[in-house]
Design a protein around this motif. Structure first.
Motif, PDB file in Angstrom:
ATOM      1  N   GLY A 115      92.936   4.507 -40.859  1.00  0.00           N
ATOM      2  CA  GLY A 115      91.554   4.849 -40.527  1.00  0.00           C
ATOM      3  C   GLY A 115      90.547   4.412 -41.566  1.00  0.00           C
ATOM      4  N   ASP A 116      91.004   4.030 -42.757  1.00  0.00           N
ATOM      5  CA  ASP A 116      90.087   3.571 -43.807  1.00  0.00           C
ATOM      6  C   ASP A 116      89.506   2.206 -43.460  1.00  0.00           C
ATOM      7  N   LYS A 117      88.243   2.000 -43.838  1.00  0.00           N
ATOM      8  CA  LYS A 117      87.576   0.705 -43.687  1.00  0.00           C
ATOM      9  C   LYS A 117      87.846  -0.097 -44.953  1.00  0.00           C
ATOM     10  N   VAL A 118      88.146  -1.402 -44.784  1.00  0.00           N
ATOM     11  CA  VAL A 118      88.403  -2.269 -45.923  1.00  0.00           C
ATOM     12  C   VAL A 118      87.541  -3.519 -45.830  1.00  0.00           C
ATOM     13  N   GLN A 119      87.265  -4.096 -46.986  1.00  0.00           N
ATOM     14  CA  GLN A 119      86.569  -5.377 -47.092  1.00  0.00           C
ATOM     15  C   GLN A 119      87.625  -6.446 -47.380  1.00  0.00           C
ATOM     16  N   LYS A 120      87.212  -7.719 -47.355  1.00  0.00           N
ATOM     17  CA  LYS A 120      88.163  -8.805 -47.618  1.00  0.00           C
ATOM     18  C   LYS A 120      88.820  -8.682 -48.992  1.00  0.00           C
ATOM     19  N   ASP A 121      88.048  -8.214 -49.978  1.00  0.00           N
ATOM     20  CA  ASP A 121      88.572  -8.135 -51.333  1.00  0.00           C
ATOM     21  C   ASP A 121      89.068  -6.745 -51.720  1.00  0.00           C
ATOM     22  N   SER A 122      89.183  -5.837 -50.758  1.00  0.00           N
ATOM     23  CA  SER A 122      89.683  -4.486 -51.036  1.00  0.00           C
ATOM     24  C   SER A 122      91.173  -4.536 -51.360  1.00  0.00           C
ATOM     25  N   ILE A 123      91.568  -3.832 -52.424  1.00  0.00           N
ATOM     26  CA  ILE A 123      92.987  -3.747 -52.779  1.00  0.00           C
ATOM     27  C   ILE A 123      93.627  -2.705 -51.873  1.00  0.00           C
ATOM     28  N   VAL A 124      94.715  -3.088 -51.205  1.00  0.00           N
ATOM     29  CA  VAL A 124      95.375  -2.175 -50.271  1.00  0.00           C
ATOM     30  C   VAL A 124      96.696  -1.637 -50.809  1.00  0.00           C
ATOM     31  N   CYS A 125      97.324  -2.367 -51.748  1.00  0.00           N
ATOM     32  CA  CYS A 125      98.595  -1.916 -52.321  1.00  0.00           C
ATOM     33  C   CYS A 125      98.946  -2.786 -53.516  1.00  0.00           C
ATOM     34  N   ILE A 126     100.098  -2.495 -54.100  1.00  0.00           N
ATOM     35  CA  ILE A 126     100.651  -3.296 -55.189  1.00  0.00           C
ATOM     36  C   ILE A 126     102.063  -3.680 -54.785  1.00  0.00           C
ATOM     37  N   VAL A 127     102.433  -4.936 -55.057  1.00  0.00           N
ATOM     38  CA  VAL A 127     103.828  -5.355 -54.910  1.00  0.00           C
ATOM     39  C   VAL A 127     104.308  -5.746 -56.302  1.00  0.00           C
ATOM     40  N   GLU A 128     105.323  -5.028 -56.772  1.00  0.00           N
ATOM     41  CA  GLU A 128     105.851  -5.259 -58.118  1.00  0.00           C
ATOM     42  C   GLU A 128     107.078  -6.144 -58.025  1.00  0.00           C
ATOM     43  N   ALA A 129     107.064  -7.220 -58.815  1.00  0.00           N
ATOM     44  CA  ALA A 129     108.195  -8.128 -58.886  1.00  0.00           C
ATOM     45  C   ALA A 129     108.392  -8.533 -60.341  1.00  0.00           C
ATOM     46  N   MET A 130     109.579  -8.356 -60.843  1.00  0.00           N
ATOM     47  CA  MET A 130     109.914  -8.747 -62.224  1.00  0.00           C
ATOM     48  C   MET A 130     108.963  -8.097 -63.237  1.00  0.00           C
ATOM     49  N   LYS A 131     108.670  -6.822 -63.045  1.00  0.00           N
ATOM     50  CA  LYS A 131     107.798  -6.045 -63.932  1.00  0.00           C
ATOM     51  C   LYS A 131     106.343  -6.508 -63.915  1.00  0.00           C
ATOM     52  N   LEU A 132     105.964  -7.346 -62.948  1.00  0.00           N
ATOM     53  CA  LEU A 132     104.578  -7.750 -62.775  1.00  0.00           C
ATOM     54  C   LEU A 132     104.029  -7.028 -61.556  1.00  0.00           C
ATOM     55  N   PHE A 133     102.894  -6.372 -61.720  1.00  0.00           N
ATOM     56  CA  PHE A 133     102.279  -5.613 -60.645  1.00  0.00           C
ATOM     57  C   PHE A 133     101.171  -6.460 -60.017  1.00  0.00           C
ATOM     58  N   ASN A 134     101.386  -6.889 -58.787  1.00  0.00           N
ATOM     59  CA  ASN A 134     100.473  -7.781 -58.090  1.00  0.00           C
ATOM     60  C   ASN A 134      99.645  -6.996 -57.077  1.00  0.00           C
ATOM     61  N   GLU A 135      98.327  -6.997 -57.271  1.00  0.00           N
ATOM     62  CA  GLU A 135      97.440  -6.293 -56.343  1.00  0.00           C
ATOM     63  C   GLU A 135      97.279  -7.133 -55.083  1.00  0.00           C
ATOM     64  N   ILE A 136      97.476  -6.514 -53.928  1.00  0.00           N
ATOM     65  CA  ILE A 136      97.369  -7.197 -52.646  1.00  0.00           C
ATOM     66  C   ILE A 136      96.036  -6.822 -52.004  1.00  0.00           C
ATOM     67  N   GLU A 137      95.276  -7.845 -51.603  1.00  0.00           N
ATOM     68  CA  GLU A 137      93.959  -7.626 -51.001  1.00  0.00           C
ATOM     69  C   GLU A 137      94.058  -7.662 -49.475  1.00  0.00           C
ATOM     70  N   ALA A 138      93.065  -7.059 -48.826  1.00  0.00           N
ATOM     71  CA  ALA A 138      93.066  -6.930 -47.375  1.00  0.00           C
ATOM     72  C   ALA A 138      92.934  -8.263 -46.642  1.00  0.00           C
ATOM     73  N   GLU A 139      92.268  -9.242 -47.206  1.00  0.00           N
ATOM     74  CA  GLU A 139      92.073 -10.569 -46.623  1.00  0.00           C
ATOM     75  C   GLU A 139      91.138 -10.590 -45.411  1.00  0.00           C
TER      76      GLU A 139
END
Length: 167
Positions: A115-139
């Motif tokens: 139900g939340d509204k997001v913009q193209k650059d809104s961060i929606v989650c993080i995907v962690e790989a090899m101890k690097l935390f990658n912020e995922i944007e709504a696109e």
């Protein structure tokens, strides 16, 4: 050199992904993991870890017969049921294999909820790989309709994480 816990995490990620072979080289040390057999499942055979002299391993194209057999097997498995019936929804997918996190820390609220509204650059989650935390944007600008991954879940490359109704 990698710590044993980091190697264990790598083994989990490789085991639960669609890749058949993984090679990591750093400062003269090499870790090579290869799945046994052509069928990939949650109860797959253990992965081999071998240390040897450095060598360059190129990714194998999907057109090879063995890789084609793997993809045929994977299509028979239930990958992800698409509960939403609206074909106009935008899927936010994972750009890598890693662990899905809905918030920046366990004490914080989730970045987004249904139900939340997001913009193209809104961060929606993080995907962690090899101890690097990658912020995922709504696109895409829109409204979160469904969250398809659970906090702490291992996700694969291209796996849908969110469904967004574009505005």
């Amino acid at each position: 050199m990698l710590k044993i816990q980091e190697i264990r995490e790598l083994i989990k990620l490789v085991d639960q992904s669609s890749i058949e072979e993984f090679v990591y080289e750093h400062e003269g040390a090499k870790v090579k993991m290869k799945k046994k057999g052509a069928i990939v499942s949650k109860n797959a055979a253990p992965v081999q870890v071998v240390s040897s002299t450095p060598e360059v391993v190129a990714p194998q194209p999907a057109a090879q017969p063995q890789a084609a057999a793997v993809s045929e097997t994977k299509t028979a498995e239930p990958v992800e049921a698409a509960p939403a019936k609206d074909e106009n929804l935008h899927k936010i997918t994972s750009p890598m294999v890693g662990t899905f996190y809905a918030s920046s820390s366990p004490d914080d609220d989730a970045y987004v909820a249904v139900g939340d509204k997001v913009q193209k650059d809104s961060i929606v989650c993080i995907v962690e790989a090899m101890k690097l935390f990658n912020e995922i944007e709504a696109e895409v600008k829109g409204e979160i309709v469904e969250i398809l991954a659970e906090n702490g879940q291992l996700v694969e490359y291209g796996q849908p994480l969110f469904l967004v109704k574009p505005e």
